[in-house]
Write a protein that holds these residues in place. Sequence first.
Motif, mmCIF file in Angstrom:
data_model
loop_
_atom_site.group_PDB
_atom_site.id
_atom_site.type_symbol
_atom_site.label_atom_id
_atom_site.label_comp_id
_atom_site.label_asym_id
_atom_site.label_seq_id
_atom_site.Cartn_x
_atom_site.Cartn_y
_atom_site.Cartn_z
ATOM 1 N N ALA A 1 -3.086 3.845 9.008
ATOM 2 C CA ALA A 1 -2.155 3.287 8.053
ATOM 3 C C ALA A 1 -0.979 2.131 8.031
ATOM 4 O O ALA A 1 0.132 1.487 7.345
ATOM 5 C CB ALA A 1 -1.218 4.759 7.637
ATOM 6 N N ARG B 1 0.844 -1.353 6.555
ATOM 7 C CA ARG B 1 2.275 -1.393 6.403
ATOM 8 C C ARG B 1 2.293 -3.164 7.075
ATOM 9 O O ARG B 1 3.198 -3.673 6.482
ATOM 10 C CB ARG B 1 2.692 -0.532 7.347
ATOM 11 C CG ARG B 1 4.444 -0.927 6.901
ATOM 12 C CD ARG B 1 5.065 -0.262 8.524
ATOM 13 N NE ARG B 1 4.234 -0.766 9.536
ATOM 14 C CZ ARG B 1 4.620 -0.153 11.256
ATOM 15 N NH1 ARG B 1 5.122 1.528 10.851
ATOM 16 N NH2 ARG B 1 3.558 0.102 11.651
ATOM 17 N N GLN C 1 1.998 0.376 -0.781
ATOM 18 C CA GLN C 1 1.662 1.163 -1.761
ATOM 19 C C GLN C 1 0.729 2.323 -0.962
ATOM 20 O O GLN C 1 1.251 3.850 -1.213
ATOM 21 C CB GLN C 1 1.386 1.488 -2.797
ATOM 22 C CG GLN C 1 2.337 0.754 -3.722
ATOM 23 C CD GLN C 1 1.791 0.093 -5.194
ATOM 24 O OE1 GLN C 1 0.489 -0.282 -5.262
ATOM 25 N NE2 GLN C 1 2.909 -0.077 -6.230
ATOM 26 N N THR C 2 -0.303 1.589 -0.239
ATOM 27 C CA THR C 2 -1.021 2.521 0.695
ATOM 28 C C THR C 2 -0.435 3.070 1.542
ATOM 29 O O THR C 2 -0.519 4.562 2.126
ATOM 30 C CB THR C 2 -2.310 1.655 1.137
ATOM 31 O OG1 THR C 2 -2.588 0.910 -0.517
ATOM 32 C CG2 THR C 2 -3.181 2.525 2.192
ATOM 33 N N TYR C 3 0.670 2.374 2.597
ATOM 34 C CA TYR C 3 1.099 3.024 3.462
ATOM 35 C C TYR C 3 1.367 4.034 2.903
ATOM 36 O O TYR C 3 2.487 5.341 4.206
ATOM 37 C CB TYR C 3 1.876 1.785 4.103
ATOM 38 C CG TYR C 3 2.827 2.586 5.474
ATOM 39 C CD1 TYR C 3 2.416 3.250 6.451
ATOM 40 C CD2 TYR C 3 4.538 2.581 5.194
ATOM 41 C CE1 TYR C 3 2.859 3.599 7.663
ATOM 42 C CE2 TYR C 3 4.511 2.663 6.141
ATOM 43 C CZ TYR C 3 5.029 3.300 7.225
ATOM 44 O OH TYR C 3 4.999 3.863 8.855
ATOM 45 N N LEU C 4 2.258 4.224 1.939
ATOM 46 C CA LEU C 4 3.693 5.712 1.874
ATOM 47 C C LEU C 4 2.666 6.688 0.984
ATOM 48 O O LEU C 4 3.399 7.297 1.615
ATOM 49 C CB LEU C 4 4.362 4.772 0.609
ATOM 50 C CG LEU C 4 5.280 3.455 0.956
ATOM 51 C CD1 LEU C 4 6.164 2.946 -0.309
ATOM 52 C CD2 LEU C 4 6.440 4.173 1.674
ATOM 53 N N GLN C 5 1.572 6.531 0.470
ATOM 54 C CA GLN C 5 0.942 7.443 0.255
ATOM 55 C C GLN C 5 0.525 7.758 1.346
ATOM 56 O O GLN C 5 -0.098 9.031 1.354
ATOM 57 C CB GLN C 5 0.010 7.099 -0.788
ATOM 58 C CG GLN C 5 0.194 6.442 -1.874
ATOM 59 C CD GLN C 5 -1.104 5.820 -3.093
ATOM 60 O OE1 GLN C 5 -1.760 5.833 -2.420
ATOM 61 N NE2 GLN C 5 -0.311 5.424 -4.003
ATOM 62 N N ALA C 6 -0.174 7.137 2.695
ATOM 63 C CA ALA C 6 -0.740 7.374 3.778
ATOM 64 C C ALA C 6 -0.048 8.596 4.328
ATOM 65 O O ALA C 6 0.214 9.408 5.668
ATOM 66 C CB ALA C 6 -1.457 6.629 4.020
ATOM 67 N N PRO D 1 4.110 9.297 3.585
ATOM 68 C CA PRO D 1 4.966 9.357 3.110
ATOM 69 C C PRO D 1 6.681 9.970 3.940
ATOM 70 O O PRO D 1 7.888 9.681 3.398
ATOM 71 C CB PRO D 1 4.757 10.570 1.975
ATOM 72 C CG PRO D 1 3.468 11.167 2.947
ATOM 73 C CD PRO D 1 3.221 10.393 3.110
ATOM 74 N N HIS E 1 10.113 1.377 0.955
ATOM 75 C CA HIS E 1 9.967 1.288 -0.266
ATOM 76 C C HIS E 1 10.660 0.210 -0.802
ATOM 77 O O HIS E 1 10.723 0.176 -2.106
ATOM 78 C CB HIS E 1 10.740 2.639 -0.696
ATOM 79 C CG HIS E 1 9.730 3.979 -0.980
ATOM 80 N ND1 HIS E 1 9.583 4.566 -1.735
ATOM 81 C CD2 HIS E 1 10.241 5.156 0.207
ATOM 82 C CE1 HIS E 1 8.736 5.279 -1.573
ATOM 83 N NE2 HIS E 1 9.082 5.774 -0.719
#
Length: 280
Positions: free
Chosen positions: A226, A230, A250-255, A257, A266
């Motif tokens: 992850a 980022r 977005q991928t980082y935040l989904q992986a 949170p 964010h």
Amino acid sequence: MTRMDPTTVRQRLKRLVQADDDGLPLARTSLLIAQEEYLDLDRCAYKRKLASMARAVRSRCDRSDIGPKCLAAIGEQMFQIERFRGNAEGYYDPRNSFLSDVLDRKLGIPITLSIIYLELCWRTGVSAVGVGLPGHFIVRVDVGELIYVDPFDSGAKSDLTACAEKFRQVHGQSTTFHPSMLAPVGRRQILFRVLANLKSIYLKCADYGRALAAIDRMLLLRPDSASEYRDRAVVCQEIGFISQACADFQTYLQAAPGAPDAKDIHQALATAIARRGWSN
């Protein structure tokens, strides 16, 4: 040697890293990492060099007794005959992370010298694994007893106590050492660490194009990492790849949170989305 197209080099790397860890060819994959920097690299010449070194070692070993004698022959070949050594003076030179340069210059950092040492062990029949001691990569060999070898220090041999002291020399005498730090690491992790070294070097000198290429390859090796999404997002922002930056944030935040930096990411994502809108 015909100059290769960079896309072809990357595709070959992508195919290689699909293998299971035990089937991942360490030297061959390392040379493909180098070929993205040197598109006219003759990889076969370096494979022949490694094979020649291994043959020289085997000529001095009794194949029925793969033990201390073979280990001594590996050390003699690598550090006395070939004269490989650690590049303490130019530690952060990116050439230390390219296996072709290390084989040419006989200079490297712990992890690339360990790759050569591991290859000689494996080709000679000696059981060996890489050990990701924090801050200083080494090799563990099994010749009837477990021995830790430091290729950066001319093949110096250590036991558990000596490894603990080496760790404290790097991180401070008050730092706690755990035997779990000597756990073996797989080939995929070794290659990932080589690319992480390159990424760090390129980020420090703001060479964002090469840093991006390093991260891309790290994600080929470990697509579940992850933090690399980022970091790729940040690099993409720097060079104007805003859509990719948004996707990676977005991928980082989904992986992750609940990551400690989630609030900051964010905000970075919102800024990137706004910037993308301005550019449309």
